[in-house]
Design a protein around this motif. Structure first.
Motif, PDB file in Angstrom:
ATOM      1  N   LEU A   6       0.837  -1.194   0.000  1.00  0.00           N
ATOM      2  CA  LEU A   6       0.000   0.000   0.000  1.00  0.00           C
ATOM      3  C   LEU A   6       0.875   1.248   0.000  1.00  0.00           C
ATOM      4  CD1 LEU A   6      -3.241   0.517   1.739  1.00  0.00           C
ATOM      5  CD2 LEU A   6      -1.459   2.103   2.361  1.00  0.00           C
ATOM      6  N   LYS A   7       0.473   2.232  -0.783  1.00  0.00           N
ATOM      7  CA  LYS A   7       1.196   3.503  -0.839  1.00  0.00           C
ATOM      8  C   LYS A   7       0.323   4.574  -0.193  1.00  0.00           C
ATOM      9  CE  LYS A   7       3.656   2.293  -5.046  1.00  0.00           C
ATOM     10  NZ  LYS A   7       3.115   0.974  -5.302  1.00  0.00           N
ATOM     11  N   LYS A   8       0.821   5.129   0.920  1.00  0.00           N
ATOM     12  CA  LYS A   8       0.039   6.123   1.645  1.00  0.00           C
ATOM     13  C   LYS A   8      -0.298   7.329   0.777  1.00  0.00           C
ATOM     14  CE  LYS A   8       0.998   5.305   6.484  1.00  0.00           C
ATOM     15  NZ  LYS A   8       1.385   5.943   7.739  1.00  0.00           N
ATOM     16  N   ALA A   9       0.593   7.690  -0.120  1.00  0.00           N
ATOM     17  CA  ALA A   9       0.335   8.838  -0.997  1.00  0.00           C
ATOM     18  C   ALA A   9      -0.919   8.612  -1.843  1.00  0.00           C
ATOM     19  CB  ALA A   9       1.541   9.110  -1.892  1.00  0.00           C
ATOM     20  N   LEU A  10      -1.142   7.376  -2.268  1.00  0.00           N
ATOM     21  CA  LEU A  10      -2.351   7.074  -3.039  1.00  0.00           C
ATOM     22  C   LEU A  10      -3.581   7.093  -2.140  1.00  0.00           C
ATOM     23  CD1 LEU A  10      -1.195   4.226  -5.463  1.00  0.00           C
ATOM     24  CD2 LEU A  10      -1.644   6.621  -6.002  1.00  0.00           C
ATOM     25  N   GLN A  11      -3.439   6.561  -0.925  1.00  0.00           N
ATOM     26  CA  GLN A  11      -4.565   6.570   0.012  1.00  0.00           C
ATOM     27  C   GLN A  11      -4.992   8.007   0.332  1.00  0.00           C
ATOM     28  OE1 GLN A  11      -5.468   3.372  -0.432  1.00  0.00           O
ATOM     29  NE2 GLN A  11      -6.092   3.298   1.694  1.00  0.00           N
ATOM     30  N   GLN A  12      -4.024   8.906   0.378  1.00  0.00           N
ATOM     31  CA  GLN A  12      -4.317  10.305   0.695  1.00  0.00           C
ATOM     32  C   GLN A  12      -5.153  10.977  -0.396  1.00  0.00           C
ATOM     33  OE1 GLN A  12      -0.393  11.805   1.451  1.00  0.00           O
ATOM     34  NE2 GLN A  12      -0.316  10.884   3.486  1.00  0.00           N
ATOM     35  N   LYS A  13      -5.156  10.422  -1.585  1.00  0.00           N
ATOM     36  CA  LYS A  13      -5.952  10.984  -2.687  1.00  0.00           C
ATOM     37  C   LYS A  13      -7.451  10.935  -2.372  1.00  0.00           C
ATOM     38  CE  LYS A  13      -2.511  11.291  -5.773  1.00  0.00           C
ATOM     39  NZ  LYS A  13      -2.201  12.300  -6.736  1.00  0.00           N
ATOM     40  N   ILE A  14      -7.870   9.942  -1.586  1.00  0.00           N
ATOM     41  CA  ILE A  14      -9.283   9.855  -1.205  1.00  0.00           C
ATOM     42  C   ILE A  14      -9.469  10.121   0.286  1.00  0.00           C
ATOM     43  CG2 ILE A  14      -9.945   8.314  -3.087  1.00  0.00           C
ATOM     44  CD1 ILE A  14      -9.874   6.002  -1.066  1.00  0.00           C
ATOM     45  N   GLY A  15      -8.370  10.348   0.988  1.00  0.00           N
ATOM     46  CA  GLY A  15      -8.421  10.580   2.429  1.00  0.00           C
ATOM     47  C   GLY A  15      -8.160   9.284   3.171  1.00  0.00           C
ATOM     48  N   MET A  24     -11.075   0.554   1.907  1.00  0.00           N
ATOM     49  CA  MET A  24     -10.771   0.772   0.492  1.00  0.00           C
ATOM     50  C   MET A  24      -9.268   0.945   0.304  1.00  0.00           C
ATOM     51  SD  MET A  24     -13.697   3.675  -0.004  1.00  0.00           S
ATOM     52  CE  MET A  24     -12.820   4.415  -1.310  1.00  0.00           C
ATOM     53  N   ILE A  25      -8.787   0.538  -0.855  1.00  0.00           N
ATOM     54  CA  ILE A  25      -7.383   0.722  -1.205  1.00  0.00           C
ATOM     55  C   ILE A  25      -7.314   1.321  -2.602  1.00  0.00           C
ATOM     56  CG2 ILE A  25      -5.210  -0.460  -1.720  1.00  0.00           C
ATOM     57  CD1 ILE A  25      -6.010  -2.565   0.361  1.00  0.00           C
ATOM     58  N   VAL A  26      -6.505   2.360  -2.747  1.00  0.00           N
ATOM     59  CA  VAL A  26      -6.272   2.946  -4.064  1.00  0.00           C
ATOM     60  C   VAL A  26      -5.089   2.204  -4.672  1.00  0.00           C
ATOM     61  CG1 VAL A  26      -5.716   5.030  -5.365  1.00  0.00           C
ATOM     62  CG2 VAL A  26      -7.124   5.193  -3.294  1.00  0.00           C
ATOM     63  N   THR A  76       0.032  -1.603   7.084  1.00  0.00           N
ATOM     64  CA  THR A  76       0.534  -0.240   6.923  1.00  0.00           C
ATOM     65  C   THR A  76       0.181   0.643   8.114  1.00  0.00           C
ATOM     66  OG1 THR A  76       0.356  -0.398   4.534  1.00  0.00           O
ATOM     67  CG2 THR A  76       0.472   1.812   5.450  1.00  0.00           C
ATOM     68  N   TYR A  77      -1.068   0.600   8.541  1.00  0.00           N
ATOM     69  CA  TYR A  77      -1.541   1.530   9.567  1.00  0.00           C
ATOM     70  C   TYR A  77      -1.463   0.991  10.988  1.00  0.00           C
ATOM     71  CZ  TYR A  77      -3.120   4.325   5.683  1.00  0.00           C
ATOM     72  OH  TYR A  77      -3.150   5.088   4.533  1.00  0.00           O
TER      73      TYR A  77
END
Length: 86
Positions: A6-15, A24-26, A76-77
């Motif tokens: 998982l890439k946190k930067a991608l997750q940040q795109k949706i919050g 959910m995972i981006v 990740t979290y």
């Protein structure tokens, strides 16, 4: 999602909180499209995300086993949940 990182930067795109709350995972985000994995089909979430996408950007939804999604999110979290150490 096996061997997926998982890439946190991608997750940040949706919050990140929104993604965690809705499991959910981006997977991917580029100029033309965003790919999101959900644990179950949800018209509400799909419509909510579409509201925030730029015009013309495709939003692709995929489904995955809820346990696999949770495992990736926890790794990740909440990495301690994966080891059993507190």
């Amino acid at each position: 999602l096996e061997c997926f990182t998982l890439k946190k930067a991608l997750q940040q795109k949706i919050g990140e909180e929104y993604a965690l709350r809705n499991k959910m995972i981006v997977l991917k985000d580029d100029r033309r499209s965003m790919e999101v994995v959900l644990s179950e089909p949800s018209i509400f979430i799909q419509e909510e995300l579409r509201k925030f996408m730029p015009a013309g950007k495709e939003l692709v939804f995929k489904l995955a086993d809820p346990h696999e999604i949770l495992q990736v999110l926890r790794s990740t979290y909440d990495p301690y949940s994966m080891t059993g150490y507190a």
